[in-house]
Design an enzyme around this catalytic site. Structure first.
Site, PDB file in Angstrom:
ATOM      1  N   HIS A 196      -4.091   4.360  10.148  1.00 18.91           N
ATOM      2  CA  HIS A 196      -2.890   3.437   9.978  1.00 18.91           C
ATOM      3  C   HIS A 196      -2.320   3.391   8.672  1.00 18.91           C
ATOM      4  O   HIS A 196      -1.283   3.299   8.319  1.00 18.91           O
ATOM      5  CB  HIS A 196      -3.124   1.887  10.726  1.00 18.91           C
ATOM      6  N   GLU A 197      -3.420   3.054   7.709  1.00 23.76           N
ATOM      7  CA  GLU A 197      -2.789   2.934   6.117  1.00 23.76           C
ATOM      8  C   GLU A 197      -2.446   4.131   5.712  1.00 23.76           C
ATOM      9  O   GLU A 197      -1.399   4.187   5.037  1.00 23.76           O
ATOM     10  CB  GLU A 197      -4.145   2.543   5.178  1.00 23.76           C
ATOM     11  N   GLU A 234       4.884  -1.559  10.045  1.00 23.91           N
ATOM     12  CA  GLU A 234       3.642  -1.578  10.600  1.00 23.91           C
ATOM     13  C   GLU A 234       3.565  -0.987  12.091  1.00 23.91           C
ATOM     14  O   GLU A 234       2.610  -0.117  12.376  1.00 23.91           O
ATOM     15  CB  GLU A 234       3.104  -3.039  10.958  1.00 23.91           C
ATOM     16  N   ASP A 281       1.347   2.279  13.152  1.00 24.23           N
ATOM     17  CA  ASP A 281       0.546   2.327  14.260  1.00 24.23           C
ATOM     18  C   ASP A 281       0.691   3.610  15.229  1.00 24.23           C
ATOM     19  O   ASP A 281       0.020   4.210  15.780  1.00 24.23           O
ATOM     20  CB  ASP A 281       0.778   1.032  15.219  1.00 24.23           C
ATOM     21  N   HIS A 283       1.246   4.629   6.493  1.00 22.09           N
ATOM     22  CA  HIS A 283       2.198   4.082   5.562  1.00 22.09           C
ATOM     23  C   HIS A 283       2.687   4.991   4.351  1.00 22.09           C
ATOM     24  O   HIS A 283       3.562   5.155   4.014  1.00 22.09           O
ATOM     25  CB  HIS A 283       1.478   2.765   4.731  1.00 22.09           C
TER      26      HIS A 283
END
EC number: 3.4.24.84
Length: 425
Positions: free
Chosen positions: A284-285, A362, A366, A288
């Protein structure tokens, strides 16, 4: 007739206090609901729900008191002219020490020293209660009183070391800036932000926490393999001893260009027994990063900073503005403080817009992790983090829309479940 800047600022501050208190009341009502949201039934244990509910309600009650005291102090300081009074007192203090009170840098540093002392004294009771009563009551606080005050002392020392040269530079830039003042101020803050982003994790963060390389093993191999598959230039992989202060968990990454680092809280590794859950959180990070969210956010901050300085240059010589707040002189730092108060309405709108963008990011991150095949692991990881951090299970839609930079868990789980999610687009 001069525009009543002070009265307008006070009026808006009070309006926002009542508006946000109304949202807090709505959120408290949601927190008191005796049952889980239907999508979380059978997913979150009843024991965890009761603990999270009690924790959230305790924090909410504390928040009501803190905000009431804060608005009372802030409005009192502005309405009764304490700022101009203290500016004069700090100048007299400089003179009493045999220094030149006409030197704006010295005068400003004296003023800021008093403000820092005031802030430490007034914030300390709330901080102590939050840490050693609320956080301790619910099993989160792990730090001793000695560690707490040692951290505070280190923070003050860093402020004393870094603050004066930064303040002096800003004052000199404003004095010499001329018609290109906004550009010079923005350029200085831009360079400063890059320097701090570089130095903080290397020199400052280690003063408060211990960073050790993630040991060799399955977790490290999986994270390195994931980073390599995405061409993420991972140079170092750390574990930070967050458990020495709190049992809350997190993970983050930092670094420029081809020198990226990932930091895992030791509590995250302890709480997520399944390594795949930790890797899913990292996916997930990395989403970004891959989707350029960090770059977009940085650019947005730079644009807003430049616009703020542009606005400041338009009003910094407004005699009416300073007189409205009780000043018969026009100190540079005071001008910045007053300007920040006058643009509070715009700041609230901007923050609301940034939260909307952040929640979109976010969902996209995801979806990125889901595309990599981590849907189930990410759901399990998000649930585990929600449980272990005792985060609010029930949220008021108005409150979350206004305050939250991350979507509520129910919405994130539902988005991951969507068969053809378009959140990544």
């Amino acid at each position: 007739m001069a525009f009543p800047y002070l009265e307008a600022v006070l009026g808006f501050m009070i309006f926002m206090y009542f508006f946000e208190t109304y949202l807090d009341i709505r959120q408290l009502a949601a927190l008191k609901l005796p049952t889980l949201p239907k999508p979380l039934e059978g997913v979150i244990s009843e024991e965890k729900f009761k603990r999270a509910r009690a924790y959230s309600i305790d924090k909410s009650h504390f928040h009501f008191i803190h905000e009431a005291v804060t608005i009372l102090m802030d409005t009192t300081i502005l309405y009764f002219g304490i700022l101009p009074w203290f500016w004069k007192v700090s100048g007299n203090l400089v003179a009493n020490f045999g220094l030149d009170a006409e030197n704006e840098i010295i005068h400003t540093l004296s003023f800021l020293a008093g403000v820092m002392i005031w802030s430490q004294v007034t914030d300390l009771p709330f901080s102590l209660y939050s840490t050693f009563v609320i956080e301790a009551r619910h099993g989160f606080n792990k730090q001793t009183m000695w560690l707490y005050f040692r951290d505070m002392f280190k923070g003050i020392c860093i402020s004393i070391l870094l603050g004066p040269p930064i303040v002096a530079a800003i004052i000199i830039i404003v004095q010499k800036g001329g018609p290109y003042l906004a550009i010079y101020l923005w350029a200085f803050m831009f360079v400063l932000s890059l320097v701090m982003m570089t130095l903080y994790p290397i020199l400052i963060a280690p003063l408060f926490n211990k960073f050790t390389p993630l040991p060799d093993g399955g977790l490290r191999e999986k994270i390195e393999k994931l980073a390599a598959s995405l061409k993420f230039p991972l140079k170092k992989l750390f574990v930070v001893d967050g458990s020495t202060r709190s049992s809350h968990s997190n993970a983050y990454m930092y670094g420029f260009f081809n020198n990226k680092r990932i930091v895992l809280y030791d509590t995250l590794i302890q709480q997520c027994k399944n390594e795949e859950e930790v890797v899913a959180v990292i996916a997930h990070e990395l989403g970004h990063w891959k989707l350029n969210h960090t770059m977009y956010s940085f650019i947005a901050v730079q644009i807003l900073t430049f616009l703020q300085f542009g606005g400041y240059t338009l009003v910094r010589n407004s005699k009416d503005l300073f007189e409205s707040f009780g000043f018969d002189t026009q100190p540079i730092l005071i001008g910045l403080i007053i300007f920040q108060h006058t643009v509070i309405p715009l700041q609230h709108l901007v923050n609301f817009g940034l939260n909307l963008v952040s929640r979109t990011f976010e969902f996209q991150a995801d979806a990125f992790a889901k595309k990599l095949g981590y849907a189930k692991s990410l759901q399990a990881g998000l649930i585990k983090l929600q449980e272990e951090n005792l985060s609010a299970m029930n949220t008021d839609p108005w409150y979350s829309a206004y305050h939250y930079s991350h979507p509520p868990l129910v919405e994130r789980l539902a988005a991951i479940e969507e068969p053809d999610s378009k959140k990544e687009d």
